[in-house]
Enzyme design. Structure first.
Site, short mmCIF file in Angstrom:
data_model
loop_
_atom_site.label_atom_id
_atom_site.label_comp_id
_atom_site.label_asym_id
_atom_site.label_seq_id
_atom_site.Cartn_x
_atom_site.Cartn_y
_atom_site.Cartn_z
N GLU A 52 0.83 -1.21 0.00
CA GLU A 52 0.00 0.00 0.00
C GLU A 52 0.87 1.26 0.00
O GLU A 52 0.56 2.24 -0.68
CB GLU A 52 -0.93 0.03 1.23
CG GLU A 52 -1.96 -1.10 1.29
CD GLU A 52 -3.02 -1.03 0.20
OE1 GLU A 52 -3.01 -0.10 -0.61
OE2 GLU A 52 -3.87 -1.94 0.17
N ARG A 72 0.70 3.76 -3.27
CA ARG A 72 0.02 5.05 -3.04
C ARG A 72 1.03 6.17 -2.76
O ARG A 72 0.97 7.23 -3.38
CB ARG A 72 -0.94 4.95 -1.85
CG ARG A 72 -2.03 3.92 -2.06
CD ARG A 72 -3.05 3.96 -0.95
NE ARG A 72 -3.78 2.69 -0.86
CZ ARG A 72 -5.06 2.56 -0.60
NH1 ARG A 72 -5.80 3.62 -0.38
NH2 ARG A 72 -5.62 1.38 -0.51
N ASP A 107 -5.15 -9.78 -8.54
CA ASP A 107 -5.31 -8.82 -9.64
C ASP A 107 -4.03 -8.23 -10.24
O ASP A 107 -3.66 -8.49 -11.39
CB ASP A 107 -6.27 -7.70 -9.23
CG ASP A 107 -5.95 -7.08 -7.85
OD1 ASP A 107 -4.93 -7.44 -7.24
OD2 ASP A 107 -6.74 -6.22 -7.38
N GLU A 153 -11.70 0.68 -10.77
CA GLU A 153 -11.29 -0.24 -11.85
C GLU A 153 -12.11 -0.11 -13.13
O GLU A 153 -11.55 -0.18 -14.23
CB GLU A 153 -11.32 -1.69 -11.35
CG GLU A 153 -10.23 -2.03 -10.34
CD GLU A 153 -10.49 -1.48 -8.94
OE1 GLU A 153 -11.66 -1.13 -8.65
OE2 GLU A 153 -9.53 -1.38 -8.15
N THR A 160 -0.54 0.80 -10.37
CA THR A 160 -1.85 0.24 -10.04
C THR A 160 -2.70 1.19 -9.21
O THR A 160 -3.89 0.96 -9.00
CB THR A 160 -1.71 -1.13 -9.34
OG1 THR A 160 -2.97 -1.79 -9.36
CG2 THR A 160 -1.22 -0.98 -7.91
C1 DMJ Z 1 -6.14 0.46 -5.32
O1 DMJ Z 1 -5.45 0.69 -4.16
C2 DMJ Z 1 -5.28 -0.20 -6.34
O2 DMJ Z 1 -5.86 -0.02 -7.59
C3 DMJ Z 1 -5.06 -1.66 -6.08
O3 DMJ Z 1 -4.32 -2.29 -7.09
C4 DMJ Z 1 -6.37 -2.37 -5.95
N1 DMJ Z 1 -7.30 -1.70 -5.11
C5 DMJ Z 1 -7.38 -0.29 -5.00
C6 DMJ Z 1 -8.55 0.34 -5.70
O4 DMJ Z 1 -9.68 -0.37 -5.77
#
Ligand code: DMJ
Length: 654
Positions: free
Chosen positions: A218, A222, A380, A549, A636
């Site tokens: 995370e 982020r 994912d 997403e 992501t």
């Molecule tokens: C985000 O923190 C990122 O996209 C992660 O890969 C998956 N989940 C959340 C958003 O839904």
């Protein structure tokens, strides 16, 4: 704008010979008007005095109409507003009676599914200036979200918009601020750029040195991703305006400070890699102690361990220190060696704790644990980064990183062979799961998280250029075309997960009806949606966390296919967020239940609403190809990082 989905045309007679729908045919007929008209006609005939068979029949008709007019329909249409669609109330079903035969079918406007709206209704072709106006609305939403956060939660990780407080669920590094900074730069929200970068310069270094436990994944996607993206967009690694297309006049941040903070943070996070006895990093780091720890159960999520490389590799490039890239890439090299199921991988990996316990008898640490295969949570972004890391390092695509594209390609073949199914009755394409391995039962369950896949598949097919250009240059293989088609089919399913609910917002998880599967369940509440019987939404899965997403995939698909329907769908989703999640005092809230009206709100605004959801919507409505997809990869968490060309290539393009 017309509704995005609904039942098929009322009858084939409503479709003109050209196949185009003539809306004039569907003007609402008032029952009162019809009754008065017929009364007037018939009463003039009475004045003629003679009582004929014709008059008798007219009288009968008048009586029938009068009866219909005075009696409430028990099961007819109940007009109501639902994303511009009418609601067909199916809750009360009664046996047919005489009124059923008398009553004319209601003549309502056709409600067409999104594809047909696009093909047949030219009204949906909005002008560039209309899209720019819509884009402005997204920027206003971002400012509203920021205002709530700034007023009630500045410095906390997340805003609790209902109780006007902040909360530190991500370790206390002011995650919303860092996640938002590049979005603000891209949108030209200059005041927010100034506020966010000032806070980062004044507070983040201290926080990094004093805070305790953070999650490696995370914090990387982020915070580190957000800092590095803002560094790039502020001109840190290039002279002039670069490729981003962001106007030079927009306010930027101080790139040197951002790079300094990034390195300090990454040096601490790096301990998760270097302290691990395997190639799989430990899941948590204690920032102030400079120590790293495994999760209590010793398991690592596959997606967490494999979704770190874009950020660490880019940091190596801009800092000149190869250690970040080296440690992060070891994970993917290790993944290459593990046994897979047609390229698909279980969602857990045995980590450090197992290693210690089994040190003497098992060399299996760093191996998969269990057989649960899915592209939703914990699986994912493994698939996403196989492709994106390969794209990011352009100079190694055909050499040392070729294996990543091969792993990605094999995995997508596995997805198509094992996980893709169609629903009954309407053949929506979805990606299910094998919770007990491929020899166990197939589960027709799809997390909203899986909706990243359409965008990834489209990107993998054209490598970021438009489909048109790729076709003209003869660059698409049959498999690319197949993957692009799957991307489009899945994107439709993802948007139907929104349109099938009462709020027009998707649940966290959906189940699908498939042939031979007796599993039933509640629907999304929008009875006028064609797919209401294809999609099941269970009570515990009905929440919406403002996730990105689907709009992420709509953005990528719009860029690649140039099909305007993706923008239309994105606009409908944005409107639903505005209608049901906007909090007057500032910010946006998650929802507990997207199937009930009004939906109960949940007191949390996730950082990715500002970092991802609103950024992707803004870029979806963009008219000028800002951040071109062949020059940028989005991590992501939607933080754009530049595709890294070789030094030689880069010097040619300056
Ligand atoms: C985000 O923190 C990122 O996209 C992660 O890969 C998956 N989940 C959340 C958003 O839904």
């Amino acid at each position: 704008m017309s509704g995005g989905s609904g039942p098929l045309p009322y009858s084939m007679r409503d479709v003109g010979a050209s196949g185009a729908y003539n809306n004039a045919k569907f003007r609402h007929r008032s029952r009162l008007k019809m009754f008065l008209q017929s009364l007037a006609t018939n009463s003039s005939k009475y004045r003629c005095g003679k009582f004929t068979v014709g008059k008798f029949l007219s009288l009968l008709m008048v009586s029938g109409l009068l009866y219909l007019f005075l009696h409430k329909s028990p099961d007819g249409f109940v007009p109501g507003e639902l994303h511009g669609k009418e609601v067909h109330n199916n809750n009360v079903r009664k046996a047919p009676n005489i009124r059923t035969f008398w009553r004319k079918p209601p003549r309502l406007p056709p409600r067409l599914p999104p594809n047909e709206i696009y093909k047949n209704n030219t009204l949906l072709q909005h002008s560039p200036s209309e899209w720019t106006a819509r884009q402005k609305k997204v920027k206003e939403a971002f400012e509203h979200a920021w205002t709530g956060y700034r007023n009630y939660a500045m410095g906390y990780d997340e805003l609790m918009p209902l109780s006007h407080r902040g909360t530190d669920g991500l370790g206390g590094l002011g995650a919303t601020i860092v996640d938002s900074l590049d979005t603000a730069i891209i949108m030209g929200a200059d005041d927010i750029v100034s506020e966010a970068s000032k806070w980062i310069e004044e507070n983040l270094p201290k926080r990094i040195s004093e805070k305790g436990q953070v999650n490696l994944f995370e914090t990387t996607i982020r915070v580190l991703g957000g800092l590095l993206s803002a560094y790039h967009l502020s001109g840190g690694d290039h002279a002039g305006t670069g490729y981003s297309g962001i106007p030079a006049s927009y306010t930027k941040a101080n790139p040197e400070r951002l790079l300094e903070v990034s390195k300090d943070l990454a040096d601490r996070l790096l301990l998760a890699f270097t302290s691990s006895p395997t190639a799989i990093p430990l899941s948590d780091v204690i920032l102030r102690d400079r120590t790293a720890h495994a999760a209590p159960d010793g398991l690592s999520s596959t997606s967490e361990a494999t979704t770190l490389q874009l950020e660490f590799s880019y940091l190596s490039r801009v800092s000149g220190d190869p250690k970040y890239d080296r440690e992060a890439m070891k994970v993917l090299e290790h993944m290459k060696t593990l046994p897979k199921v047609e390229g698909l991988v279980p969602i857990h990996i045995k980590g450090n704790l197992y290693y210690l316990l089994a040190f003497m008898c098992s060399p299996s640490s760093g191996q998969f644990s269990g057989e649960n295969i899915r592209l939703g949570s914990r699986g994912d972004s493994y698939y996403e980064y196989l492709l994106k890391v390969w794209i990011q390092q352009e100079e190694y695509r055909n050499s040392s990183l070729k294996y990543l594209f091969e792993m990605y390609t094999e995995a997508m073949k596995g997805v198509k062979h094992l996980l893709v199914r169609k629903t009954v009755p309407n053949e929506l394409v979805f990606v299910g799961e094998f919770p007990f391995g491929r020899n166990g039962d197939f589960s027709p369950k799809m997390d909203h998280l899986v909706c990243f896949l359409p965008g990834t598949l489209a990107l993998g097919a054209t490598k970021g250029i438009t489909k048109k250009k790729a076709l003209e240059s003869n660059l698409l293989t049959d498999e690319d075309i197949e993957n692009l088609q799957l991307a489009e089919d899945l994107a439709k399913t993802c948007v139907e997960m929104y349109f099938v609910t009462s709020t027009g917002l998707a649940p966290e998880i959906a189940y699908f009806h498939i042939e031979g599967n007796p599993e039933g369940g509640p629907d999304g509440g929008n009875k006028s949606n064609k797919y209401v019987n294809d999609i099941i939404i269970k009570p515990l899965d009905r929440h919406n966390l403002l996730r990105p997403e689907t709009v992420e995939s709509l953005f990528v698909l719009h860029r690649i296919t140039e099909d305007p329907k993706y923008r239309e769908w994105g606009w409908q989703i944005f409107e639903a967020f505005e209608k049901y999640t906007k909090v007057d005092s500032g910010g946006y809230s998650s929802l507990d239940d997207v199937t009930s009206l009004p939906p109960h709100r949940r007191d949390k605004m996730e950082t990715f609403f500002l970092g991802e959801t609103l950024k992707y919507l803004y870029l979806l409505f963009d008219e000028s190809n800002t951040l071109p997809l062949d020059k940028y990869v989005f991590n992501t968490e939607a933080h754009p990082l530049p595709v890294m060309q070789s030094v030689e290539q880069a010097s040619h393009s300056v």
